[in-house]
Design a protein around this motif. Structure first.
Motif, PDB file in Angstrom:
ATOM      1  N   ASP A 196      28.620  22.176  71.689  1.00 53.94           N
ATOM      2  CA  ASP A 196      28.161  21.272  72.742  1.00 53.94           C
ATOM      3  C   ASP A 196      28.353  19.825  72.280  1.00 53.94           C
ATOM      4  OD1 ASP A 196      27.576  23.549  74.180  1.00 53.94           O
ATOM      5  OD2 ASP A 196      25.440  23.514  73.730  1.00 53.94           O
ATOM      6  N   GLY A 197      27.273  19.074  72.087  1.00 52.40           N
ATOM      7  CA  GLY A 197      27.401  17.673  71.688  1.00 52.40           C
ATOM      8  C   GLY A 197      27.184  17.413  70.218  1.00 52.40           C
ATOM      9  N   THR A 198      27.108  18.452  69.422  1.00 52.15           N
ATOM     10  CA  THR A 198      26.830  18.306  67.995  1.00 52.15           C
ATOM     11  C   THR A 198      28.042  18.720  67.170  1.00 52.15           C
ATOM     12  OG1 THR A 198      24.501  18.810  68.439  1.00 52.15           O
ATOM     13  CG2 THR A 198      25.220  18.908  66.152  1.00 52.15           C
ATOM     14  N   VAL A 199      28.236  18.029  66.048  1.00 49.19           N
ATOM     15  CA  VAL A 199      29.395  18.272  65.189  1.00 49.19           C
ATOM     16  C   VAL A 199      28.944  18.761  63.821  1.00 49.19           C
ATOM     17  CG1 VAL A 199      31.391  17.204  64.049  1.00 49.19           C
ATOM     18  CG2 VAL A 199      30.744  16.501  66.359  1.00 49.19           C
ATOM     19  N   GLY A 200      29.631  19.784  63.321  1.00 44.59           N
ATOM     20  CA  GLY A 200      29.418  20.261  61.962  1.00 44.59           C
ATOM     21  C   GLY A 200      30.700  20.101  61.169  1.00 44.59           C
ATOM     22  N   ILE A 201      30.606  19.506  59.990  1.00 46.57           N
ATOM     23  CA  ILE A 201      31.773  19.265  59.144  1.00 46.57           C
ATOM     24  C   ILE A 201      31.582  20.013  57.831  1.00 46.57           C
ATOM     25  CG2 ILE A 201      33.186  17.526  57.981  1.00 46.57           C
ATOM     26  CD1 ILE A 201      32.066  15.451  59.947  1.00 46.57           C
TER      27      ILE A 201
END
Length: 246
Positions: A196-201
C-alpha cells in the motif's frame, strides 16, 4: 545542554538547577557563568532566564543534537544501502523503523518481513532472493486471500523456488491466479517491497547476506520505490509455469 534547556524553558535559581540537573554546585556555577559571558542567559533577582540570543542558540543546537542522534541511529543500517541506487534524500529515513539481524533470534527479521507483507492489500516490489517462507506467505495471501501481489524477481530467485518442490508447486499455483503477477529481470540491485503506502527496504552486505531492513511511510521514499518497481517491471519478462517446471 541540560542546564541550557532548563533555563530556556523557564527561569531557575541556581539551587533549583542543582536539583534539576545531575551536576555539582561548582559545575553548575561554571556553566552559568559561561552562558552569561556569551549573553545566552541573564541573572535577575534570584533566577536565571534565557536571552533572545540564547533562545536562538538553544533552539538550533537542540535541532543539531536531534539530527546527530538520527544519524547515529541510521549509521549502521545505511552501510548496507547501495549509494548508487539511492536517489532520495537519506534524511527521509530519519523516522524509519530499523530492523537488524538479531543473532539471538535469527528468525525475527524474517517474521517482520512476513508481517510487513501481510499489512496491506497490494504488495509490489523487486526481489533479489527468494525463500520458501516468503513463497508460502505470498501463496497464502493470493490463493487463500485477496491480496494483489506484483513482484519482479531475479533468475537466482527463480532457481531457489525451482529447487524447492513445495515452493515450486505453490509458485505455479500463484502464476495461474488473477491477483498474482511475477516477472523476471536479470539485474536487480536491491530488494524493495511496497505494501500500500509503506515501503520496506532489505539491507544486504557485499556477499548478499540479509543484515536487516528499513520500513517507512515517507512519501518521497514511496515515490522512489514505485518508480524503481515500475522501471524494472517494464524491462522484465513474465514468469510462466514452464520456467518453474524446467
Amino acid at each position: 545542554m541540560a542546564v541550557f534547556e532548563a533555563v530556556a524553558e523557564a527561569p531557575w535559581s541556581r539551587h533549583e538547577l542543582r536539583g534539576e540537573v545531575d551536576a555539582s554546585r561548582v559545575t553548575i556555577a561554571r556553566i552559568l557563568r559561561e552562558f552569561e559571558d556569551r549573553n545566552w542567559i541573564e541573572y535577575s533577582g534570584q533566577t536565571y532566564s534565557v536571552t533572545p540570543l540564547g533562545e536562538w542558540v538553544c533552539d538550533k543546537f537542540t535541532h543539531l543534537v536531534d539530527e546527530m542522534e538520527a544519524e547515529h541511529r541510521l549509521r549502521k543500517p545505511l552501510q548496507w544501502l547501495p549509494a548508487d541506487v539511492v536517489t532520495f534524500d537519506i534524511q527521509c529515513l530519519r523516522d524509519a523503523e530499523i530492523i537488524l539481524l538479531d543473532e539471538s533470534d535469527a528468525t525475527a527479521l524474517i517474521r517482520r518481513i512476513v508481517e510487513f507483507h501481510r499489512s496491506g492489500d497490494w504488495v509490489r516490489g523487486v526481489a533479489r532472493v527468494a525463500a520458501p517462507v516468503f513463497v508460502e506467505n505470498q501463496w497464502e495471501l493470493t490463493i487463500h486471500g485477496e491480496t494483489r501481489v506484483e513482484i519482479v524477481v531475479t533468475p537466482e530467485a527463480l532457481d531457489t523456488v525451482r529447487n524447492h518442490p513445495p515452493s515450486a508447486q505453490r509458485f505455479r499455483e500463484m502464476l495461474d491466479a488473477e491477483n498474482a503477477c511475477y516477472s523476471v529481470h536479470e539485474d536487480i540491485p536491491i530488494s524493495v517491497g511496497i505494501v500500500d503506502g509503506t515501503v520496506g527496504i532489505n539491507l544486504t552486505d557485499d556477499q548478499g547476506v540479509l543484515k536487516g531492513g528499513l520500513v517507512t511511510d515517507d512519501e518521497s521514499i514511496h515515490s522512489w520505490a514505485v518508480e524503481l518497481f515500475e522501471t524494472y517491471r517494464e524491462k522484465s519478462r513474465p514468469v510462466t509455469p514452464d520456467v518453474i517446471s524446467a
